[in-house]
Design an enzyme around this catalytic site. Structure first.
Site, PDB file in Angstrom:
ATOM      1  N   ASP A  38      26.016  68.442  27.153  1.00 14.17           N
ATOM      2  CA  ASP A  38      26.089  69.891  27.382  1.00 14.17           C
ATOM      3  C   ASP A  38      24.918  70.629  26.748  1.00 14.17           C
ATOM      4  OD1 ASP A  38      29.707  70.100  27.253  1.00 14.17           O
ATOM      5  OD2 ASP A  38      28.314  69.734  28.894  1.00 14.17           O
ATOM      6  N   SER A  83      36.431  42.602  41.686  1.00 10.67           N
ATOM      7  CA  SER A  83      35.708  42.377  40.436  1.00 10.67           C
ATOM      8  C   SER A  83      36.369  41.209  39.710  1.00 10.67           C
ATOM      9  CB  SER A  83      35.680  43.641  39.589  1.00 10.67           C
ATOM     10  OG  SER A  83      36.928  44.231  39.581  1.00 10.67           O
ATOM     11  N   LEU A  84      35.917  40.926  38.525  1.00 11.94           N
ATOM     12  CA  LEU A  84      36.438  39.763  37.807  1.00 11.94           C
ATOM     13  C   LEU A  84      37.066  40.179  36.491  1.00 11.94           C
ATOM     14  CD1 LEU A  84      33.375  37.390  38.251  1.00 11.94           C
ATOM     15  CD2 LEU A  84      35.609  37.094  39.307  1.00 11.94           C
ATOM     16  N   GLU A 117      29.082  29.435  37.086  1.00 11.65           N
ATOM     17  CA  GLU A 117      27.867  30.077  37.600  1.00 11.65           C
ATOM     18  C   GLU A 117      27.408  31.200  36.669  1.00 11.65           C
ATOM     19  OE1 GLU A 117      29.024  31.418  41.520  1.00 11.65           O
ATOM     20  OE2 GLU A 117      29.979  29.495  41.978  1.00 11.65           O
ATOM     21  N   LYS A 119      26.340  34.473  35.221  1.00 11.88           N
ATOM     22  CA  LYS A 119      26.624  35.771  35.855  1.00 11.88           C
ATOM     23  C   LYS A 119      25.418  36.697  35.705  1.00 11.88           C
ATOM     24  CE  LYS A 119      30.152  39.385  35.764  1.00 11.88           C
ATOM     25  NZ  LYS A 119      29.337  40.533  35.349  1.00 11.88           N
ATOM     26  N   GLU A 177      23.918  38.765  44.360  1.00 12.24           N
ATOM     27  CA  GLU A 177      23.438  39.761  43.408  1.00 12.24           C
ATOM     28  C   GLU A 177      21.974  40.097  43.676  1.00 12.24           C
ATOM     29  OE1 GLU A 177      26.056  40.330  41.677  1.00 12.24           O
ATOM     30  OE2 GLU A 177      25.422  41.546  39.963  1.00 12.24           O
ATOM     31  N   CYS A 427      51.755  61.202  21.570  1.00 17.57           N
ATOM     32  CA  CYS A 427      52.262  62.571  21.557  1.00 17.57           C
ATOM     33  C   CYS A 427      53.624  62.519  22.260  1.00 17.57           C
ATOM     34  CB  CYS A 427      51.300  63.464  22.339  1.00 17.57           C
ATOM     35  SG  CYS A 427      51.987  65.069  22.751  1.00 17.57           S
TER      36      CYS A 427
HETATM   37  S1  IVH Z   1      31.974  36.194  42.497  1.00 18.79           S
HETATM   38  C1  IVH Z   1      35.865  37.710  43.600  1.00 18.79           C
HETATM   39  N1  IVH Z   1      29.958  35.040  41.400  1.00 18.79           N
HETATM   40  O1  IVH Z   1      30.107  39.916  38.806  1.00 18.79           O
HETATM   41  C2  IVH Z   1      34.649  37.174  43.047  1.00 18.79           C
HETATM   42  N2  IVH Z   1      30.250  37.359  41.002  1.00 18.79           N
HETATM   43  O2  IVH Z   1      32.714  41.343  37.890  1.00 18.79           O
HETATM   44  C3  IVH Z   1      33.704  38.199  42.566  1.00 18.79           C
HETATM   45  N3  IVH Z   1      28.501  38.393  39.647  1.00 18.79           N
HETATM   46  O3  IVH Z   1      30.757  42.253  41.331  1.00 18.79           O
HETATM   47  C4  IVH Z   1      32.328  37.872  42.778  1.00 18.79           C
HETATM   48  N4  IVH Z   1      27.313  36.554  39.354  1.00 18.79           N
HETATM   49  O4  IVH Z   1      28.336  41.616  40.877  1.00 18.79           O
HETATM   50  C5  IVH Z   1      30.619  36.191  41.549  1.00 18.79           C
HETATM   51  N5  IVH Z   1      28.187  33.871  40.518  1.00 18.79           N
HETATM   52  C6  IVH Z   1      28.836  35.010  40.665  1.00 18.79           C
HETATM   53  C7  IVH Z   1      28.393  36.217  40.089  1.00 18.79           C
HETATM   54  C8  IVH Z   1      29.132  37.385  40.278  1.00 18.79           C
HETATM   55  C9  IVH Z   1      27.397  37.863  39.101  1.00 18.79           C
HETATM   56  C10 IVH Z   1      28.922  39.806  39.531  1.00 18.79           C
HETATM   57  C11 IVH Z   1      29.181  40.496  40.841  1.00 18.79           C
HETATM   58  C12 IVH Z   1      30.595  40.980  40.778  1.00 18.79           C
HETATM   59  C13 IVH Z   1      30.853  40.983  39.321  1.00 18.79           C
HETATM   60  C14 IVH Z   1      32.316  40.761  39.057  1.00 18.79           C
END
Ligand code: IVH
Length: 676
Positions: A38, A83-84, A117, A119, A177, A427
C-alpha cells in the site's frame, strides 16, 4: 529535484509494483506484506498528483492488478491438469505408500515401482496433438481451463510440430514443463527475479516474436486426454516420448520401494547445484498405468503421485512483532513480522507461527533472532529462535483470550477423534458476526477454487468491505459499479472488467457453490460428495428443514464432524439468508450423474466386514463410477448391503429386518460384470 530524476524514481517504483503485482495476482505468492504494498502504491499516486507529466500504463491509477491472462482465449482441458501433494521426508513417503496399499488392499510385502522424476520448477503446459500435428497449446490456468498460448509455445524448439512415428497416438495431450536454463537466465537477470518468473513472463507475451527471443525449453513428462496410446506404464511412456522427439529429463529413474526412493533423492539433491535447471524436488509416480487408474484422484491431486520436496532455504532475521490473523473458520493464526530478508530470491517479511502451542513449545518472543525456513510455495515458517541472544527483559508471548477483531472469547475445542484439546484457538463468534472472519469468508467466496471471480483479489475484498460495498456474499452481485468506477485506482475499463467477471460466474456448479460457502470441514472433496448427494441447490437449501431429524446425511465420506459442521451452518440465520438471496441470483447447475445409465443407476450400497483384495475406498469409487451411491448406515432406503469377512451383526440383522438385498463380494462384482 530535476524532471528526469523524478521520472527515474517514478519508473523504478512502477517496476517494483509491477513485480509485486505479478507475484500476487499471477503466482498467488505475494512477496511483500500489505503495508509495504500500500505504501508503494500511495507513493506512486502521490508522485502522479504532484507531477502531472508522469505517466505509465502500469500505474495503479490505470489498471487493477496484473492480468496478463486477458490477452488469451480460455480453453477447457479435456482432462484436468492436477497438482501434486507434497512430501517432506521418509514419514510422509511411508504414509503415501500406506494409503496406496490400503486403497488397493495390498499388504506391506507388495512391491511398488515408481517413476522418480526430478521436478523442474517451471510452468506447465499441455500440448494437443491430432494425427501427429501440434494443434493447440494451453497453460495450466486453474487446472480445468487454461489459456490458449499456442503461438508462444510454437516458438519453442523442444516442442515437435509434426510427429511421424507410427505408434504416435491418434490424439494426445502431451504435458510437461516450460523452463529456462540457469545459464541462459544469466542474460535475463535484469528483467526477472528468477528463471521461473522469466519462463512464465515470456510464455505470456502478447507477441510471439517476443517469446521467440527467450531461450525457452520444454521437458515432457505426462499426458492428459489420449486416444490410441499403447504404453502400459510411465517408463515406457517416457521412452515413447523420447522416440517421438520430445525431450525428457535425463535424470528420470525407475525405483522400487521407499528406501530406494530416499537413496535416489539424496543423490540428486547432492548434485542439484550441478544441474543447469532449477529443481525443487522429485516427483514419484506409480509406474503401472493400470494401478494409476484404479487409484484415481482426490480433489486436486492424484492418489498415485507425490512430490518429494527438497530441503528449503533458511535465513536468520529478527522478529519485529507477532500479529494475530483470523481465518475464515475463526482460527487465530499468529504471524511473525520479521525484518525483511531475502531467502532464495524471495523477500520474506512474514512467517507463520502456526498456533498458540507452537509459540509456547518453541518459546518464541517478539525481539528474538529466528531461523526462518522457506520451502517451495509453502508459507515461510520459524524453525527456532536463538535464546542465547535474547534481551534479558524480553517477555513471554501471551496469546489473546479474546478475539482481536470482535472481542468474543477465544476457545480451544475438544477434538472427539484425537480426544485432545485442539492446538488451534478460535474466535467463538458465529461467522459473519466477526468482521475479520466475514472478510476472510468473502475472500474465500470469490477465490479461485470457489466462485473464481477473476480480478476480484483479496485486496479488493478488503477495500470494498471498508467502503461498505460488500458485507455478505450476495452483495457481490449487487455492487454499485458507478461508485466503483470513481474509486481511486479504478476507471471505466477496470470496472467493466470486474462487472463482466462477476456476471460470468453467476452460472455455477453446485459443488463449487457449496465449497464457496466456506462451511468448516467442507473442503473441495466433501463439497463434491455433498453436491452428488443433494443434486440441486433447491434440495441443498431445503435440507435446512430436515437437519434436526435423525435420518439425514447417510453419505459415505461425510463423518460426524462434517455433519455437525453442516448442521451448525444451517442453524445460523445469516447463512440461511445468504442462501435464499443467492438462490435468486445464481443459476446453479444441477448434478446429472456422469454415467447416467451406469450399471448401478440410482442404487444405494453399503459395505460391512472386510473384503478380499479390494478396499472400501475402491468399492466406493466403483459404485460411483457406475452411477450408484454408497451410504454409511443401514436404513429402509438402502438397496444393497455388501458383506465381507466378519460383518457387523447389527447391520446384517437390520438389513434382514428391512428386507434389503444382501450380496457377498463376488455377487457385487458380478453386478459390475467383473469376475473375481
Ligand atoms: S506430473 C497429475 N511430472 O509439478 C500429475 N509434474 O505440483 C501432475 N512438475 O503442475 C503432473 N515436473 O508443473 C509431473 N515430472 C513431473 C513434473 C511435474 C514438474 C510440476 C508440474 C505440475 C506440478 C505439480
Amino acid at each position: 529535484m530535476k524532471k528526469n530524476q523524478i521520472e527515474l524514481q517514478y519508473k523504478k517504483k512502477i517496476k517494483l509494483l509491477t513485480e509485486y503485482n505479478k507475484n500476487y495476482f499471477d503466482k498467488n505468492n505475494p512477496i511483500v506484506d500489505d503495508n509495504d504494498y500500500d505504501k508503494l502504491r500511495k507513493e506512486i499516486l502521490l508522485l502522479e498528483k504532484n507531477y502531472k507529466f508522469l505517466f505509465s500504463k502500469n500505474s495503479p491509477s490505470k489498471k487493477i492488478g496484473y492480468k496478463p491472462s486477458k490477452n488469451f482465449k480460455k480453453v477447457s482441458h479435456r482432462i484436468s491438469m492436477l497438482s501434486l501433494a507434497n512430501a517432506f521426508g521418509r514419514e510422509d513417503l511411508i504414509n503415501f505408500e500406506k494409503k496406496i496399499f490400503n486403497f488397493l488392499s495390498k499388504n506391506k510385502d507388495f512391491i511398488l515401482s515408481y517413476s522418480a522424476e526430478p521436478k523442474i520448477d517451471g510452468i506447465s503446459a499441455s500440448l494437443i496433438y491430432k494425427n501427429g500435428e501440434f494443434k493447440i497449446g494451453l497453460s495450466r490456468g486453474d487446472g480445468k481451463e487454461g489459456e490458449d498460448i499456442t503461438a508462444n509455445l510454437a516458438t519453442i524448439n523442444d516442442i515437435p510440430k509434426k510427429i511421424k512415428s507410427k505408434d504416435f497416438p491418434e490424439e494426445i495431450d502431451v504435458r510437461g514443463e516450460v523452463y529456462i536454463q540457469n545459464s541462459d537466465f544469466e542474460n535475463l537477470k535484469e528483467k526477472f527475479a528468477n528463471p521461473r518468473n522469466a519462463a512464465s513472463g515470456s510464455l505470456r507475451q502478447k507477441n510471439p516474436e517476443d517469446t521467440k527471443k527467450i531461450p525457452l525449453k520444454f521437458i515432457a513428462y505426462t499426458f492428459g486426454y489420449e486416444k490410441g496410446l499403447k504404453a502400459k506404464n510411465q517408463t515406457d511412456f517416457l521412452k515413447n516420448l523420447d522416440d517421438w522427439g520430445f525431450k525428457t529429463n535425463p535424470l528420470n529413474k525407475l525405483v522400487t520401494g521407499v528406501d530406494n526412493l530416499l537413496i535416489n533423492y539424496s543423490k540428486i539433491e547432492k548434485d542439484r547445484a550441478k544441474i543447469d535447471f532449477d529443481i525443487d524436488g522429485i516427483v514419484y509416480k506409480i509406474n503401472d498405468f493400470e494401478l494409476q487408474k484404479r487409484l484415481g484422484n482426490v480433489a486436486n491431486s492424484p492418489r498415485w503421485a507425490i512430490a518429494h520436496k527438497f530441503a528449503s532455504n533458511k535465513a536468520i532475521s529478527k522478529i519485529l512483532n507477532i500479529e494475530i490473523q483470523i481465518g475464515r473458520t475463526g482460527a487465530l493464526t499468529p504471524v511473525a513480522k520479521i525484518k525483511p530478508i531475502n531467502i532464495g530470491g524471495v523477500v520474506v517479511s512474514n512467517a507463520t507461527l502456526h498456533n498458540e502451542d507452537e509459540i509456547d513449545r518453541k518459546d518464541i518472543r517478539i525481539g528474538d533472532l529466528a531461523t526462518i525456513e522457506r520451502a517451495g510455495d509453502v508459507i515461510p515458517h520459524i524453525l527456532s529462535v536463538d535464546k542465547t541472544k535474547r534481551d534479558k527483559k524480553s517477555l513471554q508471548f501471551i496469546f489473546p483470550k479474546n478475539c482481536p477483531s470482535c472481542g468474543s472469547k477465544t476457545i480451544k475445542e475438544f477434538n472427539n477423534v484425537t480426544k485432545k484439546e485442539d492446538a488451534v484457538r478460535r474466535c467463538s463468534s458465529e461467522g459473519y458476526d466477526c468482521e475479520k472472519i466475514a472478510i476472510e469468508k468473502l475472500k474465500h467466496f470469490v477465490s479461485k477454487e470457489a466462485l473464481n471471480i477473476e480480478g476480484f483479489g483479496k485486496k479488493i475484498v478488503e477495500n470494498f468491505w471498508k467502503l461498505n460495498l460488500i458485507k455478505l456474499p450476495q452483495d457481490i452481485f449487487n455492487l454499485d459499479f458507478k461508485k466503483i468506477e470513481n474509486l481511486e485506482g479504478w476507471g471505466k475499463q477496470s470496472m467493466e472488467n470486474l462487472r463482466y467477471s462477476i456476471n460470468q460466474r453467476k452460472n455455477i456448479s453446485l459443488e463449487r457453490l457449496i465449497y464457496s460457502l466456506g462451511i468448516r470441514h467442507i473442503g473441495l472433496e466433501n463439497a463434491k460428495i455433498l453436491s452428488k448427494y443433494f443434486k440441486s441447490f433447491y434440495n441443498f437449501i431445503n435440507f435446512s428443514n430436515e437437519i434436526n431429524s435423525d435420518d439425514i446425511l447417510n453419505i459415505d465420506g461425510i463423518g460426524e464432524t462434517q455433519l455437525q459442521s453442516v448442521k451448525n451452518f444451517f442453524n445460523n440465520k445469516v447463512n440461511l439468508n445468504i442462501l435464499k438471496d443467492l438462490q435468486k441470483i445464481l443459476v446453479v447447475k444441477n448434478i446429472t450423474t456422469k454415467n447416467k445409465n451406469g450399471l448401478l443407476n440410482a442404487k444405494t450400497f453399503m459395505v460391512t466386514g472386510k473384503l478380499n483384495g479390494i478396499s472400501r475406498a475402491e468399492v466406493k469409487s466403483l459404485i460411483e463410477e457406475n452411477s450408484g451411491s454408497s451410504v454409511s448406515t443401514v436404513s429402509k432406503k438402502l438397496d444393497y448391503l455388501i458383506i465381507g469377512d466378519k460383518p457387523t451383526k447389527k447391520k446384517v440383522d437390520k438389513a434382514i429386518e428391512f428386507k434389503i438385498t444382501i450380496l457377498n463380494q463376488s455377487q457385487f462384482l458380478k453386478l459390475l460384470n467383473i469376475t473375481s
